[in-house]
Design a protein around this motif. Sequence first.
Motif, PDB file in Angstrom:
ATOM      1  N   ALA A 112       0.828  -1.199   0.000  1.00  0.00           N
ATOM      2  CA  ALA A 112       0.000   0.000   0.000  1.00  0.00           C
ATOM      3  C   ALA A 112       0.866   1.255   0.000  1.00  0.00           C
ATOM      4  O   ALA A 112       0.597   2.216  -0.728  1.00  0.00           O
ATOM      5  CB  ALA A 112      -0.930   0.000   1.205  1.00  0.00           C
ATOM      6  N   LEU A 113       1.923   1.249   0.792  1.00  0.00           N
ATOM      7  CA  LEU A 113       2.824   2.396   0.841  1.00  0.00           C
ATOM      8  C   LEU A 113       3.511   2.612  -0.500  1.00  0.00           C
ATOM      9  O   LEU A 113       3.679   3.749  -0.953  1.00  0.00           O
ATOM     10  CB  LEU A 113       3.864   2.194   1.938  1.00  0.00           C
ATOM     11  CG  LEU A 113       3.344   2.278   3.380  1.00  0.00           C
ATOM     12  CD1 LEU A 113       4.419   1.805   4.346  1.00  0.00           C
ATOM     13  CD2 LEU A 113       2.910   3.695   3.727  1.00  0.00           C
ATOM     14  N   GLU A 114       3.895   1.536  -1.150  1.00  0.00           N
ATOM     15  CA  GLU A 114       4.570   1.661  -2.446  1.00  0.00           C
ATOM     16  C   GLU A 114       3.639   2.233  -3.506  1.00  0.00           C
ATOM     17  O   GLU A 114       4.044   3.063  -4.326  1.00  0.00           O
ATOM     18  CB  GLU A 114       5.119   0.296  -2.877  1.00  0.00           C
ATOM     19  CG  GLU A 114       6.334  -0.143  -2.047  1.00  0.00           C
ATOM     20  CD  GLU A 114       6.790  -1.547  -2.382  1.00  0.00           C
ATOM     21  OE1 GLU A 114       6.021  -2.269  -3.064  1.00  0.00           O
ATOM     22  OE2 GLU A 114       7.890  -1.921  -1.946  1.00  0.00           O
ATOM     23  N   ARG A 115       2.371   1.828  -3.498  1.00  0.00           N
ATOM     24  CA  ARG A 115       1.419   2.379  -4.469  1.00  0.00           C
ATOM     25  C   ARG A 115       1.165   3.858  -4.189  1.00  0.00           C
ATOM     26  O   ARG A 115       1.116   4.668  -5.115  1.00  0.00           O
ATOM     27  CB  ARG A 115       0.101   1.600  -4.431  1.00  0.00           C
ATOM     28  CG  ARG A 115       0.170   0.219  -5.048  1.00  0.00           C
ATOM     29  CD  ARG A 115      -1.216  -0.421  -5.122  1.00  0.00           C
ATOM     30  NE  ARG A 115      -2.104   0.310  -6.002  1.00  0.00           N
ATOM     31  CZ  ARG A 115      -2.230   0.102  -7.310  1.00  0.00           C
ATOM     32  NH1 ARG A 115      -1.488  -0.834  -7.904  1.00  0.00           N
ATOM     33  NH2 ARG A 115      -3.075   0.805  -8.034  1.00  0.00           N
ATOM     34  N   ALA A 116       1.004   4.213  -2.921  1.00  0.00           N
ATOM     35  CA  ALA A 116       0.760   5.610  -2.591  1.00  0.00           C
ATOM     36  C   ALA A 116       1.974   6.476  -2.926  1.00  0.00           C
ATOM     37  O   ALA A 116       1.830   7.592  -3.436  1.00  0.00           O
ATOM     38  CB  ALA A 116       0.412   5.738  -1.111  1.00  0.00           C
ATOM     39  N   ALA A 117       3.174   5.968  -2.652  1.00  0.00           N
ATOM     40  CA  ALA A 117       4.389   6.724  -2.947  1.00  0.00           C
ATOM     41  C   ALA A 117       4.553   6.947  -4.443  1.00  0.00           C
ATOM     42  O   ALA A 117       5.127   7.959  -4.874  1.00  0.00           O
ATOM     43  CB  ALA A 117       5.613   5.994  -2.395  1.00  0.00           C
ATOM     44  N   ALA A 118       4.031   6.017  -5.248  1.00  0.00           N
ATOM     45  CA  ALA A 118       4.069   6.157  -6.708  1.00  0.00           C
ATOM     46  C   ALA A 118       2.875   6.942  -7.250  1.00  0.00           C
ATOM     47  O   ALA A 118       2.692   7.042  -8.462  1.00  0.00           O
ATOM     48  CB  ALA A 118       4.113   4.774  -7.359  1.00  0.00           C
ATOM     49  N   ASP A 119       2.064   7.515  -6.336  1.00  0.00           N
ATOM     50  CA  ASP A 119       0.881   8.298  -6.698  1.00  0.00           C
ATOM     51  C   ASP A 119      -0.126   7.468  -7.487  1.00  0.00           C
ATOM     52  O   ASP A 119      -0.742   7.946  -8.442  1.00  0.00           O
ATOM     53  CB  ASP A 119       1.270   9.544  -7.492  1.00  0.00           C
ATOM     54  CG  ASP A 119       0.223  10.658  -7.350  1.00  0.00           C
ATOM     55  OD1 ASP A 119      -0.501  10.663  -6.341  1.00  0.00           O
ATOM     56  OD2 ASP A 119       0.138  11.503  -8.257  1.00  0.00           O
ATOM     57  N   HIS A 150      -5.698   6.416  -0.803  1.00  0.00           N
ATOM     58  CA  HIS A 150      -4.916   7.443  -1.496  1.00  0.00           C
ATOM     59  C   HIS A 150      -5.375   7.495  -2.944  1.00  0.00           C
ATOM     60  O   HIS A 150      -5.466   6.469  -3.617  1.00  0.00           O
ATOM     61  CB  HIS A 150      -3.428   7.116  -1.459  1.00  0.00           C
ATOM     62  CG  HIS A 150      -2.599   8.023  -2.330  1.00  0.00           C
ATOM     63  ND1 HIS A 150      -2.174   9.262  -1.909  1.00  0.00           N
ATOM     64  CD2 HIS A 150      -2.157   7.883  -3.606  1.00  0.00           C
ATOM     65  CE1 HIS A 150      -1.487   9.841  -2.895  1.00  0.00           C
ATOM     66  NE2 HIS A 150      -1.464   9.034  -3.928  1.00  0.00           N
ATOM     67  N   ALA A 151      -5.676   8.684  -3.408  1.00  0.00           N
ATOM     68  CA  ALA A 151      -5.997   8.904  -4.822  1.00  0.00           C
ATOM     69  C   ALA A 151      -4.843   9.665  -5.459  1.00  0.00           C
ATOM     70  O   ALA A 151      -4.164  10.452  -4.793  1.00  0.00           O
ATOM     71  CB  ALA A 151      -7.282   9.697  -4.971  1.00  0.00           C
TER      72      ALA A 151
END
Length: 345
Positions: A112-119, A150-151
């Motif tokens: 989840a953190l990796e997806r959010a960090a990649a926007d 996160h969007a």
Amino acid sequence: MLELAAVILDRLRAGRRIAVVTVTGVARSAPRGVGSSMAVADDGEVIGSISGGCVEGDAIVLARTVLATGRAQAAGFGFDDEAAFAAGLACGGRIDVLAYEVRAGDDVARAALERAAADRPVAVGLVLQGDAAGRILPVPDGPAVLALAHAPRPRLILLGAGEHAAALCRVGAAAGFAVTVCDVWETLITPERFPDAAERVVGDPAEYLRGEAGDRVDARTAVCVLTHDTRLDVPAIATALALPVGFVGALGARRTIARRAELLRAAGVEDADLARLHSPLGLDLGGASPDEVALSALAEIVQSRHGGTGRPLRDGQGPLHGTLGTAPAGPDAACALGEGRPAWT
């Protein structure tokens, strides 16, 4: 948690342990809403904020307790009576929080953190009660579960690369927009002039909107036409008004705007579509420099997006932050307990 994704990932990769304090409930008024988070590393580093400073000290103690015990901790901050107001949240409200550790070996949390960090869009669930409190679930649903989401950043497309565009790119990026700048002049589209732009495009603005950008815009997208050239801005505005974007604005003097409206009607743009055009662009703040004009333009974009009145807050009544705590105030959103559907979807 997701709003701090890039920094949390960096610290986890460096071998640090991280405790996160997430707002799980808001009563009356608070500086930040449900889902807002701050983090504390085992070396004492503090990342982010949940209240703008008034309860951060207590939140840090709570996070350190989590790192020491390995168990999630719930708490409430703020006061319910006027006598204790001075010692509580400056806004006079109350927040409930959960502090928990985010572990490098937690595959769900890390993904989840990796997806959010990649926007990229992502939604997870945070368990609030019981032995599993603090656990991150891949599905944001269930009893006593807070759905965190996160969007991708909303887009701000600037057509024209003059000084007003450079200023609006700076303030737009600082406000959380992914800014694209498009202009026909390659000499203007440079990293030095637009260091904060997510994209720099050399080409005809209308053609850009009809092509690549038209496939990626949505109701969260704002388009601002800043070309100062009727040959470019009329087709660009006509194209933008035909797209499902949330905001279309254009700079220009009133005489220019009147002439441009005639040309847009001649090009087939209906009056109903022209009514969607914000021109002259910006709220009346009284400034005239490029930075002041940019601030005025961004203020109107934000006001339009959130349905604000544009009036001074001191002239209003009721909560300052509207529905803060029940709806997202940015790309990182949170749902009420058990609802399981992120508010940005």
